[in-house]
Design a protein around this motif. Structure first.
Motif, PDB file in Angstrom:
ATOM      1  N   ALA A  11       0.842  -1.185   0.000  1.00  0.00           N
ATOM      2  CA  ALA A  11       0.000   0.000   0.000  1.00  0.00           C
ATOM      3  C   ALA A  11       0.881   1.241   0.000  1.00  0.00           C
ATOM      4  N   PRO A  12       0.533   2.245  -0.784  1.00  0.00           N
ATOM      5  CA  PRO A  12       1.354   3.452  -0.799  1.00  0.00           C
ATOM      6  C   PRO A  12       1.321   4.156   0.551  1.00  0.00           C
ATOM      7  N   ALA A  13       2.392   4.851   0.844  1.00  0.00           N
ATOM      8  CA  ALA A  13       2.474   5.587   2.100  1.00  0.00           C
ATOM      9  C   ALA A  13       1.512   6.755   2.072  1.00  0.00           C
ATOM     10  N   THR A  14       0.556   6.748   2.990  1.00  0.00           N
ATOM     11  CA  THR A  14      -0.388   7.844   3.118  1.00  0.00           C
ATOM     12  C   THR A  14      -0.442   8.250   4.573  1.00  0.00           C
ATOM     13  N   ALA A  15      -1.016   9.386   4.838  1.00  0.00           N
ATOM     14  CA  ALA A  15      -1.093   9.874   6.216  1.00  0.00           C
ATOM     15  C   ALA A  15      -1.825   8.898   7.111  1.00  0.00           C
ATOM     16  N   GLY A  16      -2.701   8.094   6.556  1.00  0.00           N
ATOM     17  CA  GLY A  16      -3.471   7.180   7.384  1.00  0.00           C
ATOM     18  C   GLY A  16      -2.802   5.862   7.687  1.00  0.00           C
ATOM     19  N   ASN A  17      -1.645   5.581   7.074  1.00  0.00           N
ATOM     20  CA  ASN A  17      -1.107   4.250   7.301  1.00  0.00           C
ATOM     21  C   ASN A  17       0.378   4.165   7.612  1.00  0.00           C
ATOM     22  N   VAL A  18       1.050   5.258   7.857  1.00  0.00           N
ATOM     23  CA  VAL A  18       2.480   5.182   8.150  1.00  0.00           C
ATOM     24  C   VAL A  18       2.827   6.009   9.377  1.00  0.00           C
ATOM     25  N   VAL A  19       3.579   5.380  10.271  1.00  0.00           N
ATOM     26  CA  VAL A  19       4.040   6.051  11.482  1.00  0.00           C
ATOM     27  C   VAL A  19       4.780   7.324  11.126  1.00  0.00           C
ATOM     28  N   GLY A  20       4.517   8.382  11.891  1.00  0.00           N
ATOM     29  CA  GLY A  20       5.300   9.601  11.739  1.00  0.00           C
ATOM     30  C   GLY A  20       4.689  10.630  10.815  1.00  0.00           C
ATOM     31  N   LEU A  21       3.757  10.244   9.960  1.00  0.00           N
ATOM     32  CA  LEU A  21       3.109  11.229   9.107  1.00  0.00           C
ATOM     33  C   LEU A  21       1.956  11.862   9.875  1.00  0.00           C
ATOM     34  N   PRO A  22       1.709  13.164   9.666  1.00  0.00           N
ATOM     35  CA  PRO A  22       0.597  13.802  10.365  1.00  0.00           C
ATOM     36  C   PRO A  22      -0.708  13.057  10.093  1.00  0.00           C
ATOM     37  N   GLY A  23      -1.461  12.813  11.124  1.00  0.00           N
ATOM     38  CA  GLY A  23      -2.744  12.131  10.972  1.00  0.00           C
ATOM     39  C   GLY A  23      -2.614  10.621  10.894  1.00  0.00           C
ATOM     40  N   ALA A  24      -1.437  10.088  11.093  1.00  0.00           N
ATOM     41  CA  ALA A  24      -1.231   8.645  10.969  1.00  0.00           C
ATOM     42  C   ALA A  24      -1.960   7.893  12.075  1.00  0.00           C
ATOM     43  N   SER A  25      -2.534   6.765  11.695  1.00  0.00           N
ATOM     44  CA  SER A  25      -3.139   5.880  12.685  1.00  0.00           C
ATOM     45  C   SER A  25      -2.071   4.858  13.045  1.00  0.00           C
ATOM     46  N   ASP A  26      -1.174   5.248  13.930  1.00  0.00           N
ATOM     47  CA  ASP A  26       0.041   4.492  14.220  1.00  0.00           C
ATOM     48  C   ASP A  26      -0.209   3.106  14.785  1.00  0.00           C
ATOM     49  N   ARG A  27      -1.308   2.899  15.419  1.00  0.00           N
ATOM     50  CA  ARG A  27      -1.571   1.590  15.995  1.00  0.00           C
ATOM     51  C   ARG A  27      -1.879   0.555  14.919  1.00  0.00           C
ATOM     52  N   GLN A  28      -1.845   0.953  13.675  1.00  0.00           N
ATOM     53  CA  GLN A  28      -2.014   0.016  12.564  1.00  0.00           C
ATOM     54  C   GLN A  28      -0.683  -0.302  11.905  1.00  0.00           C
ATOM     55  N   THR A  29       0.385   0.360  12.330  1.00  0.00           N
ATOM     56  CA  THR A  29       1.690   0.204  11.694  1.00  0.00           C
ATOM     57  C   THR A  29       2.555  -0.808  12.429  1.00  0.00           C
ATOM     58  N   VAL A  30       3.135  -1.718  11.651  1.00  0.00           N
ATOM     59  CA  VAL A  30       4.067  -2.709  12.161  1.00  0.00           C
ATOM     60  C   VAL A  30       5.434  -2.362  11.593  1.00  0.00           C
ATOM     61  N   LEU A  31       6.442  -2.315  12.449  1.00  0.00           N
ATOM     62  CA  LEU A  31       7.805  -1.995  12.018  1.00  0.00           C
ATOM     63  C   LEU A  31       8.664  -3.248  11.977  1.00  0.00           C
ATOM     64  N   PHE A  32       9.402  -3.397  10.879  1.00  0.00           N
ATOM     65  CA  PHE A  32      10.411  -4.439  10.778  1.00  0.00           C
ATOM     66  C   PHE A  32      11.745  -3.721  10.675  1.00  0.00           C
ATOM     67  N   VAL A  33      12.690  -4.116  11.521  1.00  0.00           N
ATOM     68  CA  VAL A  33      13.974  -3.423  11.604  1.00  0.00           C
ATOM     69  C   VAL A  33      15.112  -4.424  11.428  1.00  0.00           C
ATOM     70  N   CYS A  34      16.034  -4.092  10.525  1.00  0.00           N
ATOM     71  CA  CYS A  34      17.271  -4.866  10.408  1.00  0.00           C
ATOM     72  C   CYS A  34      18.442  -3.891  10.371  1.00  0.00           C
ATOM     73  N   LEU A  35      19.624  -4.410  10.422  1.00  0.00           N
ATOM     74  CA  LEU A  35      20.793  -3.550  10.544  1.00  0.00           C
ATOM     75  C   LEU A  35      20.850  -2.479   9.459  1.00  0.00           C
ATOM     76  N   HIS A  36      20.717  -2.895   8.210  1.00  0.00           N
ATOM     77  CA  HIS A  36      20.874  -1.948   7.105  1.00  0.00           C
ATOM     78  C   HIS A  36      19.560  -1.541   6.432  1.00  0.00           C
ATOM     79  N   GLY A  37      18.452  -2.158   6.821  1.00  0.00           N
ATOM     80  CA  GLY A  37      17.154  -1.796   6.257  1.00  0.00           C
ATOM     81  C   GLY A  37      16.998  -2.114   4.785  1.00  0.00           C
ATOM     82  N   SER A  38      17.864  -2.986   4.279  1.00  0.00           N
ATOM     83  CA  SER A  38      17.865  -3.228   2.839  1.00  0.00           C
ATOM     84  C   SER A  38      17.581  -4.681   2.458  1.00  0.00           C
TER      85      SER A  38
END
Length: 159
Positions: A11-38
């Motif tokens: 899904a494209p990054a929109t204010a309603g679905n990505v952490v940190g954007l104004p108006g984001a519904s953050d409780r719907q966002t899941v973060l996956f983190v690795c060393l280089h993010g690639s």
């Protein structure tokens, strides 16, 4: 049969679905983190987004890095493309404590420095081998983890 050959896009990054954007519904966002993010986090987010969408879940995954690479390796892009997927983002981005704190869930393939995890409770998936060395082996481990997360979210959504 056509369902299996459709190209899946995150899904494209929109204010309603990505952490940190104004108006984001953050409780719907899941973060996956690795060393280089690639690699691992990109793979996990791409698989998560497809599985969540297929199950009709409102969650969106994003990929973040502790020490971001400048780009995503061709082998990772090719592996995802072979599965009808694309990286969750075009350029690896650095994790912030604010993003981690605001996310619904945080899954990491490496330890996250204390100053970057904020108040998040991080689930560590340290059993995944390097994706740039053996894409299929890493993918299998990632998909197994992601399937469990999506199943848990789906069962919680039904309650």
């Amino acid at each position: 049969m056509g369902r299996f050959f459709q190209r899946a896009r995150a899904a494209p990054a929109t204010a309603g679905n990505v952490v940190g954007l104004p108006g984001a519904s953050d409780r719907q966002t899941v973060l996956f983190v690795c060393l280089h993010g690639s690699a691992k986090s990109q793979m996990a987010a791409a698989h998560f987004n497809r599985m969540a969408r297929d199950r009709g879940l409102p969650h969106t995954a994003i990929s973040r890095a502790i020490e971001p690479d400048k780009d995503i390796p061709p082998s990772i892009r090719a592996g995802l493309a072979g599965e009808g997927l694309e990286p969750a983002s075009e350029i690896p981005a650095s994790l912030t404590a604010e993003e981690a704190s605001r996310a619904m869930k945080v899954f990491a393939f490496n330890d996250i420095p204390l100053d970057r995890k904020g108040t998040a409770i991080v689930t560590l998936w340290s059993d995944v081998s390097p994706a740039t060395e053996d894409y299929n082996r890493a993918r299998d481990a990632i998909v197994r983890h992601v399937e469990a997360v999506v199943s848990d979210l789906a069962s919680t959504a039904k309650c």
